[in-house]
Design a protein around this motif. Structure first.
Motif, PDB file in Angstrom:
ATOM      1  N   SER A  39       0.870  -1.166   0.000  1.00 21.08           N
ATOM      2  CA  SER A  39       0.000   0.000   0.000  1.00 21.08           C
ATOM      3  C   SER A  39       0.913   1.224   0.000  1.00 21.08           C
ATOM      4  O   SER A  39       1.992   1.187   0.590  1.00 21.08           O
ATOM      5  CB  SER A  39      -0.862   0.019   1.257  1.00 21.08           C
ATOM      6  OG  SER A  39      -1.941  -0.873   1.101  1.00 21.08           O
ATOM      7  N   LEU A  40       0.479   2.271  -0.662  1.00 23.44           N
ATOM      8  CA  LEU A  40       1.274   3.513  -0.692  1.00 23.44           C
ATOM      9  C   LEU A  40       0.518   4.617   0.021  1.00 23.44           C
ATOM     10  O   LEU A  40      -0.682   4.814  -0.216  1.00 23.44           O
ATOM     11  CB  LEU A  40       1.524   3.964  -2.143  1.00 23.44           C
ATOM     12  CG  LEU A  40       2.307   3.030  -3.057  1.00 23.44           C
ATOM     13  CD1 LEU A  40       2.432   3.660  -4.450  1.00 23.44           C
ATOM     14  CD2 LEU A  40       3.693   2.721  -2.491  1.00 23.44           C
ATOM     15  N   TYR A  41       1.235   5.339   0.890  1.00 25.18           N
ATOM     16  CA  TYR A  41       0.668   6.522   1.550  1.00 25.18           C
ATOM     17  C   TYR A  41       1.455   7.734   1.046  1.00 25.18           C
ATOM     18  O   TYR A  41       2.693   7.741   1.100  1.00 25.18           O
ATOM     19  CB  TYR A  41       0.795   6.400   3.081  1.00 25.18           C
ATOM     20  CG  TYR A  41       0.414   7.679   3.786  1.00 25.18           C
ATOM     21  CD1 TYR A  41      -0.915   7.951   4.086  1.00 25.18           C
ATOM     22  CD2 TYR A  41       1.371   8.632   4.124  1.00 25.18           C
ATOM     23  CE1 TYR A  41      -1.275   9.149   4.706  1.00 25.18           C
ATOM     24  CE2 TYR A  41       1.020   9.830   4.742  1.00 25.18           C
ATOM     25  CZ  TYR A  41      -0.305  10.076   5.026  1.00 25.18           C
ATOM     26  OH  TYR A  41      -0.663  11.255   5.635  1.00 25.18           O
ATOM     27  N   VAL A 101       0.671  -2.903  -6.165  1.00 20.91           N
ATOM     28  CA  VAL A 101       0.093  -1.949  -5.204  1.00 20.91           C
ATOM     29  C   VAL A 101      -1.424  -2.114  -5.193  1.00 20.91           C
ATOM     30  O   VAL A 101      -2.072  -2.071  -6.238  1.00 20.91           O
ATOM     31  CB  VAL A 101       0.491  -0.496  -5.588  1.00 20.91           C
ATOM     32  CG1 VAL A 101      -0.311   0.520  -4.793  1.00 20.91           C
ATOM     33  CG2 VAL A 101       1.985  -0.291  -5.358  1.00 20.91           C
ATOM     34  N   ARG A 102      -1.983  -2.293  -3.994  1.00 20.31           N
ATOM     35  CA  ARG A 102      -3.432  -2.505  -3.846  1.00 20.31           C
ATOM     36  C   ARG A 102      -4.181  -1.226  -3.499  1.00 20.31           C
ATOM     37  O   ARG A 102      -5.345  -1.069  -3.842  1.00 20.31           O
ATOM     38  CB  ARG A 102      -3.716  -3.521  -2.734  1.00 20.31           C
ATOM     39  CG  ARG A 102      -3.478  -4.952  -3.071  1.00 20.31           C
ATOM     40  CD  ARG A 102      -3.797  -5.852  -1.886  1.00 20.31           C
ATOM     41  NE  ARG A 102      -2.913  -5.569  -0.772  1.00 20.31           N
ATOM     42  CZ  ARG A 102      -3.242  -4.871   0.305  1.00 20.31           C
ATOM     43  NH1 ARG A 102      -4.453  -4.399   0.443  1.00 20.31           N
ATOM     44  NH2 ARG A 102      -2.358  -4.653   1.261  1.00 20.31           N
ATOM     45  N   THR A 103      -3.493  -0.335  -2.726  1.00 16.49           N
ATOM     46  CA  THR A 103      -4.182   0.891  -2.307  1.00 16.49           C
ATOM     47  C   THR A 103      -3.209   2.075  -2.340  1.00 16.49           C
ATOM     48  O   THR A 103      -2.009   1.910  -2.110  1.00 16.49           O
ATOM     49  CB  THR A 103      -4.734   0.783  -0.867  1.00 16.49           C
ATOM     50  OG1 THR A 103      -3.644   0.740   0.064  1.00 16.49           O
ATOM     51  CG2 THR A 103      -5.604  -0.447  -0.663  1.00 16.49           C
ATOM     52  N   VAL A 104      -3.757   3.242  -2.648  1.00 20.10           N
ATOM     53  CA  VAL A 104      -2.987   4.496  -2.572  1.00 20.10           C
ATOM     54  C   VAL A 104      -3.812   5.450  -1.720  1.00 20.10           C
ATOM     55  O   VAL A 104      -5.033   5.554  -1.914  1.00 20.10           O
ATOM     56  CB  VAL A 104      -2.761   5.113  -3.971  1.00 20.10           C
ATOM     57  CG1 VAL A 104      -1.950   6.405  -3.864  1.00 20.10           C
ATOM     58  CG2 VAL A 104      -2.067   4.130  -4.906  1.00 20.10           C
ATOM     59  N   TYR A 105      -3.145   6.126  -0.792  1.00 16.62           N
ATOM     60  CA  TYR A 105      -3.880   7.024   0.114  1.00 16.62           C
ATOM     61  C   TYR A 105      -3.175   8.369   0.168  1.00 16.62           C
ATOM     62  O   TYR A 105      -2.013   8.452   0.564  1.00 16.62           O
ATOM     63  CB  TYR A 105      -3.930   6.390   1.512  1.00 16.62           C
ATOM     64  CG  TYR A 105      -4.900   7.060   2.452  1.00 16.62           C
ATOM     65  CD1 TYR A 105      -6.152   6.509   2.687  1.00 16.62           C
ATOM     66  CD2 TYR A 105      -4.559   8.235   3.120  1.00 16.62           C
ATOM     67  CE1 TYR A 105      -7.063   7.119   3.548  1.00 16.62           C
ATOM     68  CE2 TYR A 105      -5.469   8.856   3.979  1.00 16.62           C
ATOM     69  CZ  TYR A 105      -6.706   8.288   4.186  1.00 16.62           C
ATOM     70  OH  TYR A 105      -7.603   8.883   5.038  1.00 16.62           O
ATOM     71  N   ASN A 128     -19.296  -1.736  12.935  1.00 16.11           N
ATOM     72  CA  ASN A 128     -18.120  -1.199  13.629  1.00 16.11           C
ATOM     73  C   ASN A 128     -16.977  -2.203  13.430  1.00 16.11           C
ATOM     74  O   ASN A 128     -16.737  -3.063  14.236  1.00 16.11           O
ATOM     75  CB  ASN A 128     -18.451  -1.032  15.131  1.00 16.11           C
ATOM     76  CG  ASN A 128     -17.275  -0.535  15.938  1.00 16.11           C
ATOM     77  OD1 ASN A 128     -17.133  -0.881  17.096  1.00 16.11           O
ATOM     78  ND2 ASN A 128     -16.416   0.257  15.337  1.00 16.11           N
ATOM     79  N   TYR A 129     -16.257  -2.051  12.309  1.00 16.63           N
ATOM     80  CA  TYR A 129     -15.286  -3.100  11.958  1.00 16.63           C
ATOM     81  C   TYR A 129     -13.919  -2.881  12.589  1.00 16.63           C
ATOM     82  O   TYR A 129     -13.069  -3.766  12.557  1.00 16.63           O
ATOM     83  CB  TYR A 129     -15.174  -3.237  10.431  1.00 16.63           C
ATOM     84  CG  TYR A 129     -14.497  -2.098   9.703  1.00 16.63           C
ATOM     85  CD1 TYR A 129     -15.158  -0.904   9.463  1.00 16.63           C
ATOM     86  CD2 TYR A 129     -13.190  -2.221   9.234  1.00 16.63           C
ATOM     87  CE1 TYR A 129     -14.550   0.125   8.788  1.00 16.63           C
ATOM     88  CE2 TYR A 129     -12.566  -1.190   8.558  1.00 16.63           C
ATOM     89  CZ  TYR A 129     -13.257  -0.027   8.333  1.00 16.63           C
ATOM     90  OH  TYR A 129     -12.640   0.999   7.655  1.00 16.63           O
ATOM     91  N   GLU A 130     -13.695  -1.691  13.149  1.00 19.77           N
ATOM     92  CA  GLU A 130     -12.464  -1.406  13.880  1.00 19.77           C
ATOM     93  C   GLU A 130     -12.838  -0.412  14.966  1.00 19.77           C
ATOM     94  O   GLU A 130     -13.849   0.305  14.824  1.00 19.77           O
ATOM     95  CB  GLU A 130     -11.414  -0.819  12.926  1.00 19.77           C
ATOM     96  CG  GLU A 130     -10.011  -0.747  13.487  1.00 19.77           C
ATOM     97  CD  GLU A 130      -9.712   0.564  14.181  1.00 19.77           C
ATOM     98  OE1 GLU A 130      -8.671   0.646  14.861  1.00 19.77           O
ATOM     99  OE2 GLU A 130     -10.511   1.521  14.051  1.00 19.77           O
ATOM    100  N   HIS A 149      -7.233   0.505   2.625  1.00 16.64           N
ATOM    101  CA  HIS A 149      -5.905   1.025   2.966  1.00 16.64           C
ATOM    102  C   HIS A 149      -5.654   0.884   4.472  1.00 16.64           C
ATOM    103  O   HIS A 149      -4.599   0.419   4.895  1.00 16.64           O
ATOM    104  CB  HIS A 149      -5.782   2.494   2.550  1.00 16.64           C
ATOM    105  CG  HIS A 149      -4.416   3.039   2.788  1.00 16.64           C
ATOM    106  ND1 HIS A 149      -3.380   2.858   1.896  1.00 16.64           N
ATOM    107  CD2 HIS A 149      -3.891   3.697   3.838  1.00 16.64           C
ATOM    108  CE1 HIS A 149      -2.284   3.400   2.391  1.00 16.64           C
ATOM    109  NE2 HIS A 149      -2.562   3.920   3.569  1.00 16.64           N
ATOM    110  N   ASN A 150      -6.615   1.278   5.271  1.00 16.03           N
ATOM    111  CA  ASN A 150      -6.408   1.166   6.715  1.00 16.03           C
ATOM    112  C   ASN A 150      -6.334  -0.287   7.161  1.00 16.03           C
ATOM    113  O   ASN A 150      -5.643  -0.607   8.129  1.00 16.03           O
ATOM    114  CB  ASN A 150      -7.496   1.936   7.472  1.00 16.03           C
ATOM    115  CG  ASN A 150      -7.247   3.430   7.396  1.00 16.03           C
ATOM    116  OD1 ASN A 150      -6.139   3.864   7.068  1.00 16.03           O
ATOM    117  ND2 ASN A 150      -8.259   4.222   7.655  1.00 16.03           N
ATOM    118  N   LEU A 151      -7.021  -1.164   6.444  1.00 16.17           N
ATOM    119  CA  LEU A 151      -6.903  -2.593   6.774  1.00 16.17           C
ATOM    120  C   LEU A 151      -5.473  -3.085   6.574  1.00 16.17           C
ATOM    121  O   LEU A 151      -5.021  -4.009   7.243  1.00 16.17           O
ATOM    122  CB  LEU A 151      -7.881  -3.423   5.939  1.00 16.17           C
ATOM    123  CG  LEU A 151      -9.332  -3.362   6.460  1.00 16.17           C
ATOM    124  CD1 LEU A 151     -10.300  -3.894   5.426  1.00 16.17           C
ATOM    125  CD2 LEU A 151      -9.461  -4.156   7.752  1.00 16.17           C
TER     126      LEU A 151
END
Ligand code: SF4
Length: 411
Positions: free
Chosen positions: A27-29, A82-86, A262-264, A277-279
């Motif tokens: 994942s990229l931040y 890459v799966r997610t970019v944030y 409420n998953y987290e 991304h947060n996962l």
């Protein structure tokens, strides 16, 4: 045996792919450290008055994307998926859609970006116009996270926010029209002077806009912020802890009734809209943080960049990696962090995935350490699908006690 985290039936929010493949992806931040003004409670790495640095900063980020891909390739022998970019900040919506598009194009050029990648951008409701939102959507951004914080004008002012509740409503409407099908609202509770009635109005105001995701954060008064000084001087009275706990419980009941899961600990989503991304963070999967002060966890190391934007730009101008701090993570620490992060999620820790990842039974690693919190009823165990461990209702209020037990002794 290969574990697919997604095939257990509790909720549908985990990725439907094998753990081994998740561990090989990234994942990229991307950090954008600019804001129009500084909110009174904020201790993020962000700066007011540096908007003229936006273009040089974007150019530096473009270089860092290339350097990061080279590093990832050296580590893996091939381009990294890459799966997610944030895009986080700061206020990423202060960049133009063209700048965002160039950054995404660079990611696509040097990494292998999933065709279905989640691409999120944090936005300040006061900085968005319809054409800007349409251009962001056209650039490939498919998830928008709006810092709404409160629907009470007086509390927004107290926080130093520059937008109004109506700005949030307008931004949501314009984002929907622009084609955003995944929208998050950030809200804050436990604010000085905030009453339960005000919190209720804020939650109802948010629900009226039908977001797909809600993140609720209780205010933490951080050292160095104006809020911190005002509390020291007695000008500001922090919220009562019991009231904060009541606000959390109230929000949870209201949101669950409205169909959010409420998953987290701090996050609620309509099924299918959990933030992938947060996962990544909560599953302790690899990620690279690019930009001033951004943090990474990759290749058994945790590292972070220089914080100051000008220094960051200078280093990248001579193609130097901007890394400032680095820490090697022992296997013990990786196991502890994997467990702690997963226990923040409603689904908890998959004991099967833990064994696959570390080649060690979880109970062998942590059985003794967890004995007293287990006896105190802070944990629940579910036998199905190879075993899952999660915080009990009581454990969610006392999560830190559980997490501390899991950390290696030297820490
Ligand atoms: S908009 Fe967000 S990042 Fe910027 S100062 Fe306010 S809280 Fe901090």
């Amino acid at each position: 045996m290969t574990t697919t985290l997604g095939n257990a039936p509790l909720t549908a929010f985990f990725f439907e792919e094998p753990l081994s493949s998740l561990l090989e992806s990234l994942s990229l931040y991307l950090h954008v450290p600019f804001c129009h003004t500084r909110c009174y409670y904020c201790d993020f790495n962000t700066y007011a008055g540096l908007l003229s640095l936006r273009e040089p900063y974007v150019r530096a980020l473009l270089t860092e994307i290339e350097l990061a891909a080279e590093m990832a390739q050296t580590a893996t022998g091939g381009p990294r998926r890459v799966r997610t970019v944030y895009f986080g900040g700061g206020t990423p919506s202060l960049l133009s859609a063209d700048q965002i598009q160039r950054l995404l194009a660079a990611c696509r050029r040097v990494f292998v970006l999933d065709s279905e990648a989640e691409i999120s951008l944090e936005a300040n409701p006061g900085t968005l116009s319809s054409p800007h939102l349409q251009a962001l959507r056209a650039a490939g951004v498919n998830r928008l996270s709006l810092g709404a914080q409160s629907f009470d004008p007086h509390l927004l002012k107290l926080l130093g926010r520059t937008h109004s509740p109506e700005d949030v409503a307008q931004a949501v409407r314009a984002a929907r029209t622009a084609g955003f099908t995944s929208l998050n609202l950030d809200l804050m509770f436990g604010l000085p002077e905030q009453t339960m009635a005000q919190w209720r109005e804020t939650l109802l105001g948010a629900l009226e806009l039908a977001p797909d995701h809600l993140s609720l954060y209780s205010l933490i008064v951080e050292e160095g912020t104006p809020f911190f000084h005002w509390v020291q001087e007695g000008r500001l009275v922090p919220a009562d802890e019991d009231l904060c706990a009541e606000m959390y419980e109230y929000a949870d009941a209201l949101l669950q009734e409205a169909g959010y899961v409420n998953y987290e600990i701090s996050n609620w989503a309509r099924p299918g809209h959990e933030c992938r991304h947060n996962l990544t963070y909560w599953l302790n999967l690899p990620y690279l943080g690019l930009g001033a002060g951004a943090h990474s966890c990759f290749g058994g190391r945790r590292f972070s960049n220089v914080r100051e934007p000008r220094q960051y730009i200078r280093l990248l101008a001579s193609r130097q990696r901007p890394e400032a701090e680095s820490e090697l993570l022992s296997r013990e620490m990786q196991m502890a962090e994997t467990a702690i992060l997963a226990l923040r999620t409603a689904r908890g820790l998959s004991l099967l995935a833990f064994r696959e990842r570390f080649g060690l039974d979880f109970w062998q690693f942590a059985g003794k350490r967890l004995q007293h919190v287990w006896e105190a009823g802070l944990l629940e165990y579910e036998r199905e699908n190879g075993g899952w461990l999660r915080l009990s209702k009581r454990g969610r209020l006392l999560g830190n006690e559980v997490f501390l037990c899991l950390l290696p002794d030297e820490n």
